[in-house]
Design a protein around this motif. Structure first.
Motif, PDB file in Angstrom:
ATOM      1  N   ASP A   1       1.982 -65.156  81.616  1.00  0.00           N
ATOM      2  CA  ASP A   1       3.425 -65.489  82.043  1.00  0.00           C
ATOM      3  C   ASP A   1       3.481 -64.711  83.453  1.00  0.00           C
ATOM      4  OD1 ASP A   1       3.059 -62.564  81.364  1.00  0.00           O
ATOM      5  OD2 ASP A   1       5.074 -62.250  80.476  1.00  0.00           O
ATOM      6  N   PHE A   2       2.850 -63.809  83.915  1.00  0.00           N
ATOM      7  CA  PHE A   2       2.760 -63.253  85.327  1.00  0.00           C
ATOM      8  C   PHE A   2       1.410 -62.946  85.701  1.00  0.00           C
ATOM      9  CE2 PHE A   2       4.034 -59.923  88.332  1.00  0.00           C
ATOM     10  CZ  PHE A   2       4.281 -60.727  89.578  1.00  0.00           C
ATOM     11  N   GLU A   3       0.633 -63.451  86.435  1.00  0.00           N
ATOM     12  CA  GLU A   3      -0.861 -63.672  86.824  1.00  0.00           C
ATOM     13  C   GLU A   3      -0.969 -61.890  87.293  1.00  0.00           C
ATOM     14  OE1 GLU A   3      -2.544 -66.593  89.122  1.00  0.00           O
ATOM     15  OE2 GLU A   3      -1.584 -68.063  88.220  1.00  0.00           O
ATOM     16  N   PRO A   4      -0.421 -61.529  88.123  1.00  0.00           N
ATOM     17  CA  PRO A   4      -0.824 -60.150  88.456  1.00  0.00           C
ATOM     18  C   PRO A   4      -0.829 -58.911  87.701  1.00  0.00           C
ATOM     19  CG  PRO A   4       0.731 -60.992  90.143  1.00  0.00           C
ATOM     20  CD  PRO A   4       0.836 -61.911  88.868  1.00  0.00           C
ATOM     21  N   ASP A   5       0.165 -59.081  86.383  1.00  0.00           N
ATOM     22  CA  ASP A   5       0.238 -58.054  85.657  1.00  0.00           C
ATOM     23  C   ASP A   5       1.126 -58.746  84.494  1.00  0.00           C
ATOM     24  OD1 ASP A   5       0.478 -55.491  84.476  1.00  0.00           O
ATOM     25  OD2 ASP A   5       2.350 -54.928  85.451  1.00  0.00           O
TER      26      ASP A   5
ATOM     27  N   LYS B   1       6.720 -74.427  81.369  1.00  0.00           N
ATOM     28  CA  LYS B   1       7.611 -73.783  80.875  1.00  0.00           C
ATOM     29  C   LYS B   1       6.800 -72.486  80.058  1.00  0.00           C
ATOM     30  CE  LYS B   1      11.132 -76.425  81.318  1.00  0.00           C
ATOM     31  NZ  LYS B   1      12.222 -76.110  82.066  1.00  0.00           N
ATOM     32  N   SER B   2       5.907 -72.681  79.580  1.00  0.00           N
ATOM     33  CA  SER B   2       5.158 -71.468  78.736  1.00  0.00           C
ATOM     34  C   SER B   2       4.687 -70.282  79.891  1.00  0.00           C
ATOM     35  CB  SER B   2       3.708 -72.106  78.201  1.00  0.00           C
ATOM     36  OG  SER B   2       2.843 -72.319  79.137  1.00  0.00           O
ATOM     37  N   LYS B   3       4.725 -70.753  80.962  1.00  0.00           N
ATOM     38  CA  LYS B   3       4.379 -69.464  81.696  1.00  0.00           C
ATOM     39  C   LYS B   3       5.586 -68.782  82.685  1.00  0.00           C
ATOM     40  CE  LYS B   3       0.866 -70.224  84.870  1.00  0.00           C
ATOM     41  NZ  LYS B   3      -0.106 -69.374  84.017  1.00  0.00           N
ATOM     42  N   ARG B   4       6.714 -68.959  81.937  1.00  0.00           N
ATOM     43  CA  ARG B   4       8.020 -68.463  82.492  1.00  0.00           C
ATOM     44  C   ARG B   4       8.034 -66.865  82.269  1.00  0.00           C
ATOM     45  NH1 ARG B   4      13.062 -66.621  81.587  1.00  0.00           N
ATOM     46  NH2 ARG B   4      14.696 -67.500  82.794  1.00  0.00           N
ATOM     47  N   MET B   5       8.373 -66.191  83.351  1.00  0.00           N
ATOM     48  CA  MET B   5       8.338 -64.736  83.217  1.00  0.00           C
ATOM     49  C   MET B   5       9.381 -64.115  82.221  1.00  0.00           C
ATOM     50  SD  MET B   5       8.350 -64.319  87.566  1.00  0.00           S
ATOM     51  CE  MET B   5       8.284 -62.463  87.461  1.00  0.00           C
TER      52      MET B   5
END
Length: 468
Positions: free
Chosen positions: A283-287, A35-39
């Motif tokens: 929240d979004f690894e590439p950026d 949940k904490s990684k939601r974009m």
């Protein structure tokens, strides 16, 4: 219907139900801790569905390897918006295939597969293969004495405060010494060629609420090296100033090897066990626009696992990302890393990078650490470095099904090296600063352009991906 057929049908339905429940349970379990990684809602609205390919000619530029051209491609499997993981993962799977050739005669082939949350579970798997040859690697020494001014390989009593003056002096013809031609140049005396074949397998498992992960991996490499004594190279006539060619003199790397100051010049097989503990809330690894990334990473190499070298490398890294309250998408990003190599038989080439599950970081100098200095400008057994960027988005547009975003990223880099980790401190620091430009293609592919400035040099880089 016979009893046997009825029993088979009941068993089939039971197995199908259990399998469906198991898969749904795995996905639900995964969702419970991501949940904490939601974009962000803004990024999620622009995320593309399905399978797509991003491919572009490679027109990269690096002050060391030169101008490069080739092909960089990625195949993304994003899934559909109905997939429960769609809002929480950068992709369901990504296959990267890069091939490039550089004007320095360097060449590389890279294949990489990344599968986060494999089949909706807590597992993530990565497979990497690399074949490369680079005749433009730089070597200025392997101790903290490299923090001083640049020195000629043939006469360390002469120093230079800028790389331009140093490079001109290296090319100036000088009388040859023992084992050299009558007159030689030192144009290639800080260079060496590396040929590498590498296969790496990694897997990590999310624990607890998913913010923490444990990782294990195995890597095998075959390396070979060559220096350039006696080869024709650029030269400058000291009397007329005219450009000419001459045999290259003795190399600094070969001299240090002959004197027993380094090991590993003969190359060989390196077998490595990798372990890491990771904390990740990006929240979004590439950026990323928010979150933290922390890791303790270790590489062990020894004869008991088939390696020709014994060493242990420890690297600790922390990153932070925070969206600022101005502009449509303004993010301040920061990183701090510290590493040390243990083992008296550690080969010189292990001093040139710090291993991370996110990808090795060349240290110290170059586009991943100190962007105003040449790659591997400062080398020693221990190092720390830090980077700060402000990533400001200027504009966004859509061309057909392709989305593009344009931004700028002023940055500041700093770091230092030591011969022993106990002596790491905030003295004798080298720093650089500059301005970067960023183009985000379908969010996941980031084109980077960085111009770094230091008291020694001014360097321009083109590449793919954020520096961190």
């Amino acid at each position: 219907m016979s009893q046997l057929k009825l029993i088979k049908k009941i068993l089939f339905c039971f197995i199908l139900t259990i399998s469906t429940y198991s898969i749904n349970a795995q996905v639900n379990d995964t969702l419970s801790f991501v949940k904490s990684k939601r974009m962000s809602d803004d990024d999620l609205a622009k995320k593309r569905e399905g399978t797509f390919i991003t491919g572009l000619p490679d027109f990269s530029s690096d002050p060391v390897t030169g101008f490069g051209f080739g092909l960089r491609s990625n195949v993304y499997w994003n899934g559909e918006r109905t997939n429960p993981l769609f809002a929480y993962t950068p992709y369901l799977a990504k296959l990267k295939a890069n091939a490039a050739y550089y004007t320095s005669n360097a060449r590389e082939l890279i294949l990489s597969l990344d599968v986060p949350y494999y089949k909706g579970t807590r597992w993530r798997f990565k497979i990497d293969f690399k074949a490369q040859q680079n005749p433009a690697n730089l070597y200025f020494g392997s101790t903290e004495s490299t923090l001083g001014n640049l020195r000629l390989p043939s006469n360390e009593n002469i120093t230079f405060s800028t790389y331009e003056a140093f490079d001109k002096a290296r090319k100036t013809l000088r009388p040859g010494g023992i084992g050299e031609a009558s007159f030689v140049t030192d144009a290639l005396s800080n260079r060496f060629r590396e040929t590498e074949y590498m296969l790496n397998l990694k897997g990590d498992y999310a624990i607890g609420n998913g913010k923490w992960r444990v990782m294990g991996g195995y890597e095998i490499q075959n390396l070979s090296y060559k220096t350039f004594e006696g080869e024709e190279a650029e030269a400058i006539n000291p009397n007329s100033g005219e450009e000419t060619t001459a045999p290259n003199g003795f190399s600094l790397l070969q001299r240090d090897f002959n004197q027993g100051l380094i090991s590993g010049l003969n190359g060989g097989w390196i077998s490595i066990l990798q372990t890491a503990l990771i904390y990740d809330t990006r929240d979004f690894e590439p950026d990323p626009t928010k979150g933290y990334y922390f890791e303790i990473a270790n590489e062990y190499s020894g004869k008991y696992i088939g390696s020709q070298f014994d060493f242990n490398k420890l690297f600790i890294q922390a990153r932070a990302y925070q969206k600022l309250p101005f502009g449509k998408r303004t993010v301040i990003a920061g990183r701090f890393g510290v590493g040390n190599i243990f083992g008296s038989n550690a080969p010189f080439f292990e001093f040139q990078d710090q291993w991370s599950p996110e990808g090795s970081i060349n240290a110290l100098g170059g586009k991943q650490s100190l962007r105003g200095y040449r790659a591997n400008r400062f080398l020693a057994r221990s190092t720390w470095f830090t980077n700060i960027e402000i990533r400001y988005r200027i504009a966004e547009t859509k061309l057909g099904k392709q989305r593009f975003a344009f931004g700028v990223a002023p940055f500041f880099d700093a770091g230092t090296v030591r011969d022993e980790w106990q002596n790491l401190n905030f003295k004798n620091i080298r720093y650089s600063y500059g301005l970067g430009a960023r183009i985000a293609w379908n969010q996941s592919t980031i084109l980077s352009f960085d111009y770094g400035i230091s008291k020694e040099d001014k360097l321009f880089y083109i590449g793919i991906g954020q520096a961190f």
